[in-house]
Design a protein around this motif. Sequence first.
Motif, PDB file in Angstrom:
ATOM      1  N   ASN A 131     -14.725  14.738   3.093  1.00  0.00           N
ATOM      2  CA  ASN A 131     -13.710  13.909   3.737  1.00  0.00           C
ATOM      3  C   ASN A 131     -13.140  12.872   2.773  1.00  0.00           C
ATOM      4  N   ALA A 132     -13.996  12.292   1.922  1.00  0.00           N
ATOM      5  CA  ALA A 132     -13.514  11.292   0.964  1.00  0.00           C
ATOM      6  C   ALA A 132     -12.531  11.925  -0.026  1.00  0.00           C
ATOM      7  N   ILE A 133     -12.837  13.133  -0.488  1.00  0.00           N
ATOM      8  CA  ILE A 133     -11.964  13.810  -1.461  1.00  0.00           C
ATOM      9  C   ILE A 133     -10.607  14.122  -0.834  1.00  0.00           C
ATOM     10  N   LYS A 134     -10.665  14.640   0.392  1.00  0.00           N
ATOM     11  CA  LYS A 134      -9.431  15.013   1.079  1.00  0.00           C
ATOM     12  C   LYS A 134      -8.535  13.784   1.284  1.00  0.00           C
ATOM     13  N   GLN A 135      -9.147  12.674   1.692  1.00  0.00           N
ATOM     14  CA  GLN A 135      -8.352  11.488   1.990  1.00  0.00           C
ATOM     15  C   GLN A 135      -7.871  10.777   0.726  1.00  0.00           C
ATOM     16  N   ALA A 136      -8.615  10.946  -0.378  1.00  0.00           N
ATOM     17  CA  ALA A 136      -8.157  10.365  -1.649  1.00  0.00           C
ATOM     18  C   ALA A 136      -6.835  11.013  -2.073  1.00  0.00           C
ATOM     19  N   MET A 148       0.827  -1.204   0.000  1.00  0.00           N
ATOM     20  CA  MET A 148       0.000   0.000   0.000  1.00  0.00           C
ATOM     21  C   MET A 148       0.860   1.252   0.000  1.00  0.00           C
ATOM     22  N   PHE A 149       0.189   2.379  -0.326  1.00  0.00           N
ATOM     23  CA  PHE A 149       0.821   3.685  -0.255  1.00  0.00           C
ATOM     24  C   PHE A 149       0.491   4.243   1.119  1.00  0.00           C
ATOM     25  N   MET A 150       1.510   4.432   1.930  1.00  0.00           N
ATOM     26  CA  MET A 150       1.288   4.837   3.313  1.00  0.00           C
ATOM     27  C   MET A 150       1.631   6.321   3.463  1.00  0.00           C
ATOM     28  N   PRO A 151       0.621   7.175   3.711  1.00  0.00           N
ATOM     29  CA  PRO A 151       0.943   8.582   3.916  1.00  0.00           C
ATOM     30  C   PRO A 151       1.813   8.735   5.171  1.00  0.00           C
ATOM     31  N   ILE A 152       2.882   9.512   5.059  1.00  0.00           N
ATOM     32  CA  ILE A 152       3.796   9.670   6.192  1.00  0.00           C
ATOM     33  C   ILE A 152       3.064  10.215   7.406  1.00  0.00           C
ATOM     34  N   TYR A 153       2.101  11.127   7.133  1.00  0.00           N
ATOM     35  CA  TYR A 153       1.412  11.749   8.254  1.00  0.00           C
ATOM     36  C   TYR A 153       0.684  10.715   9.118  1.00  0.00           C
ATOM     37  N   ARG A 154       0.067   9.720   8.469  1.00  0.00           N
ATOM     38  CA  ARG A 154      -0.661   8.704   9.240  1.00  0.00           C
ATOM     39  C   ARG A 154       0.290   7.887  10.115  1.00  0.00           C
ATOM     40  N   GLY A 155       1.479   7.635   9.565  1.00  0.00           N
ATOM     41  CA  GLY A 155       2.480   6.922  10.358  1.00  0.00           C
ATOM     42  C   GLY A 155       2.841   7.731  11.601  1.00  0.00           C
ATOM     43  N   THR A 182      -5.852  10.200  -6.045  1.00  0.00           N
ATOM     44  CA  THR A 182      -5.902  11.239  -7.073  1.00  0.00           C
ATOM     45  C   THR A 182      -4.493  11.811  -7.169  1.00  0.00           C
ATOM     46  N   PRO A 183      -4.002  12.223  -8.325  1.00  0.00           N
ATOM     47  CA  PRO A 183      -4.725  12.279  -9.600  1.00  0.00           C
ATOM     48  C   PRO A 183      -4.626  11.024 -10.477  1.00  0.00           C
ATOM     49  N   LYS A 184      -4.045   9.910  -9.971  1.00  0.00           N
ATOM     50  CA  LYS A 184      -3.950   8.706 -10.820  1.00  0.00           C
ATOM     51  C   LYS A 184      -5.337   8.228 -11.231  1.00  0.00           C
ATOM     52  N   GLN A 185      -6.232   8.148 -10.249  1.00  0.00           N
ATOM     53  CA  GLN A 185      -7.626   7.869 -10.561  1.00  0.00           C
ATOM     54  C   GLN A 185      -8.392   9.171 -10.363  1.00  0.00           C
ATOM     55  N   ASP A 209     -13.830   8.361   8.472  1.00  0.00           N
ATOM     56  CA  ASP A 209     -12.607   7.817   7.886  1.00  0.00           C
ATOM     57  C   ASP A 209     -12.941   6.979   6.661  1.00  0.00           C
ATOM     58  N   PHE A 210     -12.432   7.411   5.515  1.00  0.00           N
ATOM     59  CA  PHE A 210     -12.755   6.735   4.264  1.00  0.00           C
ATOM     60  C   PHE A 210     -11.593   5.927   3.723  1.00  0.00           C
ATOM     61  N   SER A 211     -10.482   5.863   4.472  1.00  0.00           N
ATOM     62  CA  SER A 211      -9.285   5.260   3.884  1.00  0.00           C
ATOM     63  C   SER A 211      -9.511   3.807   3.466  1.00  0.00           C
ATOM     64  N   SER A 212     -10.202   3.024   4.291  1.00  0.00           N
ATOM     65  CA  SER A 212     -10.440   1.618   3.925  1.00  0.00           C
ATOM     66  C   SER A 212     -11.206   1.514   2.620  1.00  0.00           C
ATOM     67  N   PHE A 213     -12.276   2.327   2.507  1.00  0.00           N
ATOM     68  CA  PHE A 213     -13.116   2.263   1.308  1.00  0.00           C
ATOM     69  C   PHE A 213     -12.348   2.763   0.091  1.00  0.00           C
TER      70      PHE A 213
END
Lengths: 294, 404
Positions: free
Chosen positions: B237-242, A143-150, B248-251, B210-214
């Motif tokens: 929140n979904a946009i920010k976490q994407a 996965m791509f892990m954002p540094i901030y979350r770490g 984004t911007p890959k997808q 938290d949308f990271s899992s989805f």
Amino acid sequence: MEIFGVPSALFGSQLLIGLINGSFYAILSLGLAIIFGLLNIINFAHGAQYMMGAFVAWIALTKFGVNYWVALLLSPILIGALGVVLERTMLRKLYKLDHLYGLLLTFGLALIFEGIFRDQYGISGQAYEVPDALKGGVNLGFMFMPIYRGWVVVAALAVCFGTWFMIEKTKLGAYLRAGTENPQIVQALGINVPLLITFTYGYGVALAAFAGVLAAPIYQVSPQMGANLIIVVFAVVVIGGMGSIMGSIVTGLGLGLIEGLTRVFYPEASAVVVFFIMVIVLLVRPAGLFGKAA
Amino acid sequence: MHTKKLLTAACTAALAMLATGAHAQFSGNTVKIGVLTDMSGTYSDLAGQGAVVATQMAIEDFVAKEKPGFKVEMVSADHQNKADIASNKAREWFEREGVDTATELVTTSTALAVMKVAKEMNKVVLMNGPGSTPITNEQCNDVSVHYTYDTYALANGTAKAVTQQGGKNWFFLTADYAFGQALEKDSSAVVTANGGKVVGSVRHPFPASDFSSFLLQAQASNAQIIGLANAGADTTNAIKQAAEFGITPKQQLAGLLMFISDVHSLGLKNAQGMFLTTGFYWDLNDETRAWSKRFFDKQKRMPTMVQAGQYSSVMHYLKAVKAAGTDDTTKVMAQMKKTPINDFFAKNGQIREDGRMVHDMYLVQVKKPEESKYPWDYYHVKQVIPGAEAFQPLSLSRCPLVKK
């Protein structure tokens, strides 16, 4: 490779995300557990205090140009000080009464705080940028892990275990625990018990504000952010055992993991899985996993 | 002397009766507008106090320009997004306070509840905030107007444009309740009809933070487009976490319901490049700018489509009352339906027999931060979608009022 029909990369990344969310639960439920364990107050304002912590960071940045690292220290101090004022002027009068009174008072305070911020800043929320030093991410392969979350996991765990150490292993912690068991005797030994209690409430509130600052770059800073989270955090505290310090930390992390896995296998249930576990735990161990039976 | 007094009294009484007679068409010589909206919850920024301000502006403008022979009053209340509170309040207004029309009504559940009460008491309903299509299909009635937008038009705007521009593979991130499911269903149909493919979807609890899992599941699907079938804080929140997870911007993301208040709260850095469909943009032309600046002076925010539509619908209603010379529901509805709407909000807008107000919609793309020249300069208008294309055609309507 697949685990239960789910690609292992997805499985691994969900575990990691579960751990990240779990560290938020841990730090928030730790604050609640300390306040309940030592003051016997069910602090329903905890979610609002978490929200205010995030707002202080946002206001400090946008109005005064104060950066994230300063806010990480400043916000808990300010909100903690507000907690001290609340304890001195209101909560102090309720210690001898039933738990319900503290719950009602703090619930009312939470509504007032949320109302004030909603009136001032609207409901849609404000964006807070990830600090420059923690931007970007690492490719972990799965996965791509954002540094901030770490960073969130590291910071949250450090604060949690620091707090546990202070309460369980230091002299100050020993005074605190003794002061709540038998205030008269401890007072007779020359220790200022009311001051200790005030300090404890302020510290619990500061923990909520600290979590709020950690959350600001991840979620929109919004008046409702605490209200959405607080019910789950209460469930974590109940499962871990009301007032148990270690219980809240371990349960917070554990439930974050379980919730993360539910999101892969049956996403629709992810909002209720924590409560499902709470029901089972209360049936089997009414005092919670780490709680002492009354 | 005594006779003279008696005579004067009789004359005054007769005059008074005459006067009342002349205005008997208006209950209490007053037209009363009730704004029922979300004043404190999730939708309070996009409707809420701003809708009250827009209504007040419409009333003031109407009285100043048209100099009607009747008074216009406004009342407002918070329905807290709860259907029971909304219908109780509407009933109280209609029964005891002489309210002639209940307006705004963001969230479908409150709108449907008030439509029932209004039908029973024969009062007008003007809806600007709610989005679901059942309002003008299965649940339609002859006292209700659905004014600003609906999920059909949203799907038909955003999903169609994105698919036609080459975004063929879609994955949906859907809020797990009636509105989200309807939006996913409408959008999937449009994607498939335009040669695209839906490769999967995930339902998230409503509300979620938290949308990271989805989002990781959406990422694993390798779809080109991630369609966000949710609204408000869930979408932002979904946009920010994407962006945080490098999705984004890959997808590319497609926000199927977004208001300018959402874009404002996200900031252009997070929202840039997204397509969305709206019924109104403040910076479209001189007319929209002039009205929006007046709104801004009062509310300190630019209007959402709901707030602009609120002004337009109330103004249209008041003009119809004046033209019909009565506040009688049947006559006012007939007048509203036969008069086209021409103002800053809509050109040649028309209320159909199913209650749908048909007007042009706009497909817009959110600007990059460096493209934005002044505050609230957020959109490139990519396409004007003519009303007849944007909204569900009457031939497909499931409204019992529509003669087949």
